[in-house]
Design a protein around this motif. Structure first.
Motif, short mmCIF file in Angstrom:
data_model
loop_
_atom_site.label_atom_id
_atom_site.label_comp_id
_atom_site.label_asym_id
_atom_site.label_seq_id
_atom_site.Cartn_x
_atom_site.Cartn_y
_atom_site.Cartn_z
N GLU A 91 -29.15 -32.68 14.05
CA GLU A 91 -27.96 -31.87 14.34
C GLU A 91 -27.50 -32.07 15.78
N ALA A 92 -28.44 -32.19 16.69
CA ALA A 92 -28.10 -32.43 18.09
C ALA A 92 -27.40 -33.78 18.25
N GLN A 93 -27.89 -34.78 17.55
CA GLN A 93 -27.25 -36.10 17.62
C GLN A 93 -25.84 -36.07 17.05
N ARG A 94 -25.65 -35.33 15.95
CA ARG A 94 -24.31 -35.21 15.36
C ARG A 94 -23.36 -34.51 16.34
N ALA A 95 -23.83 -33.46 16.96
CA ALA A 95 -23.00 -32.73 17.91
C ALA A 95 -22.67 -33.60 19.13
N PHE A 96 -23.64 -34.38 19.59
CA PHE A 96 -23.42 -35.27 20.73
C PHE A 96 -22.34 -36.29 20.39
N LYS A 97 -22.47 -36.92 19.24
CA LYS A 97 -21.50 -37.94 18.82
C LYS A 97 -20.12 -37.33 18.60
N THR A 98 -20.08 -36.17 17.97
CA THR A 98 -18.80 -35.50 17.72
C THR A 98 -18.09 -35.19 19.04
N GLU A 99 -18.83 -34.71 20.01
CA GLU A 99 -18.23 -34.37 21.30
C GLU A 99 -17.72 -35.62 22.01
N GLN A 100 -18.47 -36.70 21.92
CA GLN A 100 -18.02 -37.94 22.57
C GLN A 100 -16.77 -38.51 21.90
N ASP A 101 -16.59 -38.20 20.62
CA ASP A 101 -15.43 -38.71 19.88
C ASP A 101 -14.19 -37.85 20.04
N ARG A 102 -14.24 -36.82 20.85
CA ARG A 102 -13.07 -35.97 21.07
C ARG A 102 -11.95 -36.82 21.66
N PRO A 103 -10.70 -36.48 21.33
CA PRO A 103 -9.57 -37.30 21.80
C PRO A 103 -9.52 -37.45 23.33
N TRP A 104 -9.90 -36.40 24.04
CA TRP A 104 -9.78 -36.50 25.50
C TRP A 104 -10.84 -37.39 26.12
N PHE A 105 -11.88 -37.81 25.32
CA PHE A 105 -12.89 -38.73 25.84
C PHE A 105 -12.79 -40.11 25.19
#
Length: 175
Positions: A91-105
């Protein structure tokens, strides 16, 4: 018993009542030693001539406070250990990847701001999974304890005693 169950959530096979009981008994023994030491410290700090009826209340508070502190420490440790499970890590890895994929990043997913935000999201996800696992496992242990208590109370003494009386005695037992 709650402190022992908290410890069992991460250190015992919840499907094996013996290992759960062993962990709970070990924690209970450790708590009893801590309480005894805390009470002894309290009594040593008191003037022997100053002991009154309030001493019993104070000793009860010392015991209660010791158990509360131990429970909080065991909960912190359980959350740490459950946060290292495969489920929490995934779950931590999914959250990390999701956050990195945000449009502003999207133009710099490995930049300092993206990594910081992703790390915070991963830590939060890991903590939430650990809390969820702790809650679910404690509920499972409580249900198992209730089932054991219910099953133990359901058998009348007459039935228990007749089964015990029917067992053969050991060869070395003399009367």
């Amino acid at each position: 018993m709650e402190t022992g169950m908290v410890t069992a959530t991460w250190s015992a096979d919840l499907g094996d009542p013996r290992t759960v009981a062993t962990v709970i008994a070990d924690v209970r023994g450790a708590l009893e030693r801590e309480i005894t030491a805390a009470r002894a410290d309290f009594l040593r700090a008191m003037d022997p001539h100053d002991q009154s009826t309030e001493t019993a209340s104070a000793l009860a508070y010392v015991s209660f406070h010791t158990v509360q502190q131990a429970l909080a420490e065991h909960q912190r440790w359980a959350l740490k250990m459950l946060g290292q499970t495969e489920k929490a890590e995934a779950e931590a890895q999914r959250a990390f990847k999701t956050e990195q994929d945000r449009p502003w990043f999207q133009y710099n997913p490995t930049g300092e701001a993206a990594v910081t935000a992703a790390t915070m999201a991963a830590d939060t996800a890991r903590e939430r999974v650990a809390e969820s696992l702790l809650t679910a496992r404690l509920e499972q242990l409580r249900e198992q304890a209730a089932d054991r208590a219910e099953n133990a109370a359901a058998v009348p003494w007459a039935a228990r005693l007749s089964k015990l009386a029917a067992r053969p005695l050991d060869d070395d037992t003399t009367w």
